[in-house]
Every structure is written in structure tokens, then in C-alpha cells.
Scaffold this active site. Structure first.
Site, short mmCIF file in Angstrom:
data_model
loop_
_atom_site.label_atom_id
_atom_site.label_comp_id
_atom_site.label_asym_id
_atom_site.label_seq_id
_atom_site.Cartn_x
_atom_site.Cartn_y
_atom_site.Cartn_z
N GLU A 1 16.98 -24.88 1.46
CA GLU A 1 17.71 -24.23 0.38
C GLU A 1 18.64 -25.16 -0.39
O GLU A 1 19.19 -24.77 -1.40
CB GLU A 1 18.55 -23.07 0.95
N ASP B 1 20.77 -17.33 10.39
CA ASP B 1 19.75 -18.39 10.37
C ASP B 1 19.95 -19.30 11.58
O ASP B 1 20.09 -20.52 11.46
CB ASP B 1 19.85 -19.19 9.07
N ASP C 1 -10.04 -9.40 5.61
CA ASP C 1 -10.74 -9.30 6.89
C ASP C 1 -12.24 -9.46 6.67
O ASP C 1 -12.82 -8.77 5.82
CB ASP C 1 -10.45 -7.94 7.54
N ASP D 1 0.83 -1.21 0.00
CA ASP D 1 0.00 0.00 0.00
C ASP D 1 0.86 1.26 0.00
O ASP D 1 0.55 2.25 -0.67
CB ASP D 1 -0.92 0.01 1.22
N VAL E 1 20.17 -29.49 -1.21
CA VAL E 1 20.17 -30.94 -1.07
C VAL E 1 21.53 -31.33 -0.51
O VAL E 1 22.57 -30.89 -1.01
CB VAL E 1 19.92 -31.64 -2.41
N VAL E 2 21.52 -32.13 0.54
CA VAL E 2 22.76 -32.48 1.24
C VAL E 2 22.99 -33.98 1.13
O VAL E 2 22.16 -34.78 1.56
CB VAL E 2 22.68 -32.06 2.73
#
EC number: 2.3.1.234
Length: 527
Positions: free
Chosen positions: A345, A444, A284, A163, A347-348
Site C-alpha cells: 500500500e 493486518d 468449472d 449472483d 512506498v517507504v
């Protein structure tokens, strides 16, 4: 309680926290709904003018739905959060109706009502909720009798930010629909992207958009893509951290088709379900107050008249959710001992001695923005992990790095979120204190990004880290961690004290940072 809410009984709900005055009747389903929005002739909403509108429109709005007063079993009203003058007008009307109809009064938290009408409309049971409205932007989840806030805006709400931008370009109020329409004709431009763990900040983004000299359509496109990607990222981070499998979008900004699309794509990639209520229930509306009032009434939650004061700063996590008896779940997905794990975030790949962390592209993000974030975060993570380690902070050894991949030492231990106890959280406080002492903020700090090993807490996942010795940055770092603890544990105060003990023991500037963290916490209110 059949004597309180018989089969033919109805609850009258009144909503008027800001710009929209709305009344509704709810029984087994929505029976009636009528609204009268306040539209300012120019600029934003003035609280006093909105309240005057509500007062002048109240009789007509209520009379449109109150056709069978003998069936009313309670009057529910939005007790907060919201604009004080608007809240007072609605509360006064609700008290008068409660007395005239001789029925109980139910005070409803506006934010919780958005969540509950969303759950009712979609059939979702235990979702991660992205609540995006004018003054509120939060990621919530339920646990043991309360809605917990995983993350939220640290400055202005997303809708208010849109806005504000719209007013600077003489676009009509509310600004979201006009921005969405213009964005369809635009091209991407780069704007500031501010995510801090599961928290966000929009003021810098909005200011940059206002000052941009690019064509308006391009600025609208860039503004939407950036702001919504931030929201989806923190929602995915909460989803990955908590291990839930449903995402629910609620709030007025949720009507935006692009935001819905981005969340849907993210959920498809993660194998989670996504839902958004029909447009009637997004902005609302009195229906959400009437429905939430109904389920509160059914569980005996009513409000004596002498305790019916408005609560302009009423937070969702202050509400005792008596109508939900299930404990709720977090961390339903167990720790990975090997193989492949998927975070928010990356891929491990977890090997015997090494971990290969590869940042994957996010289909929900605009490609140029996605490439930028992957490159920036991969470089920053490797550099700052190595810097912290040289300064004595427990972190993994970096073995190799490419544009999107880091190979690092595997830390064999227990992920902190599975072993939260005062003694392990104290170790976390010590590790973070040492990190801040080196001039690095993690960005983080969650219990997913800490591993307890051999009497130490090893810090991992530095993708949002940066170099900073500012008290503000350090305070936000701690706020992210405390918010994670509060949203996922039952003994938060005990754990917070243990963290503070460890943090204070190793970091001389702890007192100033902890005071700033409290200031940051107080900003997470209705703005």
C-alpha cells in the site's frame, strides 16, 4: 511411470461440484471437452435440482467425449469441495466408469484443479493465485508440498455475492456477465470496502448494493469496482509478503474483463508477471479435473474405491501435492537495511533515524475510491499508533503526518517473517495481547508488520487498524495472523502454541477470543 500413463493414454475427468456437469479427456493436451450446465428457471441453484440435472445429463455428456474407451488409463472426478448432492452424483458415475473400464480412480480437489489447469495453460511455475469463483475466493501460493491459503473470504464467495445481487434485480444466472455489461454504462457510487489483512468480506458490500436506490448501472459499476479492488489489494499484499513475481487468476469470476485489467495494472506497477487462462479453463470444467487427474496418476496418486467418499468441505491446503517436488519460495526478497522499500500500500523511505511512509495512488482502483482509502488509512494509522503507544504497546513514535504521508521513528531490528521461531512468536503474542487490551485491532497482523527489537515485538503498519473491543474483531485479527503463519512456515502448530502462550499471558480475555478465532477458521469453507 510410463506403464501407468503411456504416450497414447488418456484420463477421463468428470466435474460436477455445483451447476455445471462437464467431462473431458486429457493426454498430452486436451482431447475432448463437453459440458451441460444447469440453468435454474428462476433464482439460484437448488442442490437437489442440480444433482437431478447431472444424473439425467451424465450419459450424454460422457458419451460425447468417451469415443475411444480402450485408451482410458484412469477416471478422475471432483471429490470436493462442492454441493453434496451434485458431488454424490458425479462420484457414483466415476466409480461405475472406473469399474467398467477397469482403470484406477483419482479423486481431485476442485480448487487445486483450477490452479493446476491455470499453471498448465499459462506456463507459470510458482505464482500467487487469486481463485475467484462462485463459492470460493482465495489467495493461494505453493510451499513445500502444499498450496497455502494466504487469505480468503470470511463470509460468501465473490461469485455467489454477485449472483445474490443479480437475483435481487431479476438479472439472469449467473449474475457476473450481466453485472459486467451494465457496469459499462454506469458511474461510481461509494459502497462498503472490507479488507482484513489478506482476508475479505463481501456480505456487507452486497447488502448495501441491494439496498441502494441509485440507478442499476451505477450500482453495478460501484459493486464491481469495490469488490474487485478488494481482491486485487489482498493479492498484492500476498505478493509483497511472499516476494513472488507471478500472479495467476483462475475461477469463473476470472472471466470478467475489468478484474483482469485491474490485476494486470497492479502487476505492471510491481514488476510482476500476470496471466489468466483462456475462458474455456476458467469456469468449472472437466478439463481441469482430467488434467489434474493425469498428473496425479503419473505420480501414483490413485484412490481405492472404498476410500472414494465425497468431501464437500475439501480445502486446497489439505491436499498433498505429490506432483510438485520443488520446495517453493517465500520471502525471496531479503529485508531492507535502508533506502526505499515498496509494500502493498505504500512506498517507504528508510533513513537513519526516521521512516517516511507515503501511500501512493493505485492505478487499478477507481480514483475516488483510491483517494478515500488513502486519506482514511493515513489518518487512522497515525492516530492508532499513537494511542497504542501511550497504552504501552510497542509501536514507533510518530514524528509528522500529512494527507498521505507519515514520518515515524525507524525501528532497527529484525522483521519477524525472517526470524520466525517460538521465542519471537511468543513476543508477537504478547504485543498483540496488549494491543487488544487497549481496545484496538490491528487489521493486518502478518509477520511483515512486526519487528523484533531488544526483547520486544514492535507492531507497525496500522493502516487497516480500528478501535474495537468486540470478540469477533479480535478473533478475525488472530485468524489473519495464524493464516499468515500457516501459509509461510513448516512448524505452524509449534509457532501457534508460542503465540497463544504470549497472548494469554497478557490479555485476560484471550480464551474467548481464541475460541472465536476457531469459529472464524471454520467459516473458511465451501459456502
Amino acid at each position: 511411470m510410463p506403464d501407468i500413463m503411456p504416450d497414447d493414454g488418456l484420463v477421463l475427468g468428470l466435474e460436477g461440484t455445483a451447476w455445471n456437469l462437464s467431462a473431458a479427456l486429457f493426454g498430452d493436451d486436451l482431447v475432448a471437452l463437453h459440458s451441460s450446465p444447469y440453468v435454474p428457471p428462476k433464482g439460484g441453484i437448488h442442490p437437489r435440482e442440480a444433482a437431478q440435472h447431472h444424473a439425467s445429463a451424465m450419459k450424454e455428456v460422457v458419451s460425447r467425449v468417451l469415443t475411444e474407451p480402450e485408451r482410458i488409463r484412469a477416471v478422475a472426478f471432483s471429490q470436493g469441495p462442492g454441493l453434496g448432492p451434485s458431488l454424490r452424483t458425479v462420484a457414483t458415475a466415476a466409480r461405475a466408469l472406473s469399474i467398467a473400464l477397469d482403470v484406477p480412480l483419482v479423486g481431485v480437489n476442485h480448487c487445486v484443479a483450477h490452479v493446476e489447469i491455470g499453471r498448465w495453460a499459462t506456463g507459470f511455475s510458482d505464482p500467487i493465485v487469486l481463485y475467484a469463483s462462485g463459492a470460493n475466493t482465495q489467495v493461494l501460493g505453493y510451499l513445500n508440498g502444499r498450496y497455502r491459503i494466504f487469505g480468503e473470504t470470511l463470509d460468501i464467495g465473490l461469485g455467489n455475492g454477485l449472483d445474490k445481487f443479480a437475483r435481487s434485480h431479476d438479472l439472469p444466472h449467473p449474475g457476473g456477465p450481466a453485472i459486467e455489461r451494465l457496469a459499462r454504462e454506469g458511474n461510481y457510487i461509494e459502497l462498503p470496502y472490507t479488507v482484513k489483512g489478506m482476508d475479505l468480506a463481501f456480505s456487507g458490500l452486497v447488502s448495501a448494493a441491494q439496498e441502494s436506490s441509485a440507478p442499476l448501472e451505477d450500482v453495478c459499476f460501484g459493486l464491481q469496482e469495490t469488490a474487485f479492488a478488494m481482491c486485487v489489494e489482498v493479492t498484492e499484499r500476498a505478493l509483497a509478503h511472499a516476494g513472488k513475481d507471478e500472479v495467476l487468476l483462475v475461477g469463473g469470476v476470472g472471466a470478467n474483463g475489468r478484474l483482469q485489467e485491474m490485476l494486470r495494472v497492479m502487476c505492471e506497477e510491481r514488476g510482476a508477471a500476470f496471466a489468466v487462462p483462456e475462458r474455456t479453463f476458467l469456469g468449472d470444467n472437466g478439463a481441469m479435473i482430467a488434467y489434474t487427474g493425469k498428473i496425479m496418476l503419473e505420480h501414483g496418486v490413485v484412490l481405492p474405491l472404498d476410500q472414494s467418499q465425497i468431501r464437500p468441505g475439501y480445502r486446497a491446503d489439505e491436499v498433498e501435492v505429490a506432483w510438485r517436488t520443488e520446495p517453493g519460495e517465500v520471502f525471496s526478497i531479503g529485508p531492507h537495511e535502508g533506502g526505499v522499500a515498496r509494500g502493498a500500500e505504500a512506498v517507504v523511505e528508510i533513513g537513519e533515524g526516521n521512516v517516511i511512509k507515503r501511500r501512493t495512488g493505485k492505478r487499478y482502483r477507481y480514483p475516488a475510491l483510491d483517494r478515500r482509502l488513502i486519506a482514511e488509512r493515513t489518518r487512522a494509522e497515525a492516530r492508532l499508533i499513537a494511542t497504542a503507544r501511550r497504552a504501552g504497546v510497542p509501536t514507533p513514535v510518530i514524528r509528522d503526518i500529512t494527507a498521505d504521508t507519515i514520518v515515524m521513528e525507524r525501528i532497527k531490528g529484525e522483521v519477524l517473517k525472517y526470524v520466525t521461531a517460538p521465542e519471537t512468536i511468543r513476543l508477537a503474542g504478547e504485543a498483540v495481547g496488549r494491543l487488544h487490551g487497549t481496545g484496538i485491532v490491528h487489521g493486518d497482523l502478518t509477520t511483515s508488520n512486526m519487528i523484533v527489537r531488544d526483547g520486544q515485538c514492535v507492531l507497525i503498519d496500522f493502516g487497516l487498524a480500528s478501535t474495537s473491543s468486540e470478540v469477533e474483531s479480535r478473533g478475525v485479527d488472530l485468524h489473519v495472523f495464524f493464516q499468515t503463519l500457516e501459509s509461510t512456515t513448516e512448524n505452524f502448530q509449534e509457532l501457534k502454541e508460542a503465540f497463544v502462550e504470549g497472548y494469554t499471558a497478557v490479555f485476560p480475555g484471550a480464551g474467548e477470543v481464541l475460541a472465536r478465532e476457531h469459529e472464524v477458521e471454520l467459516r473458511g469453507r465451501y459456502l
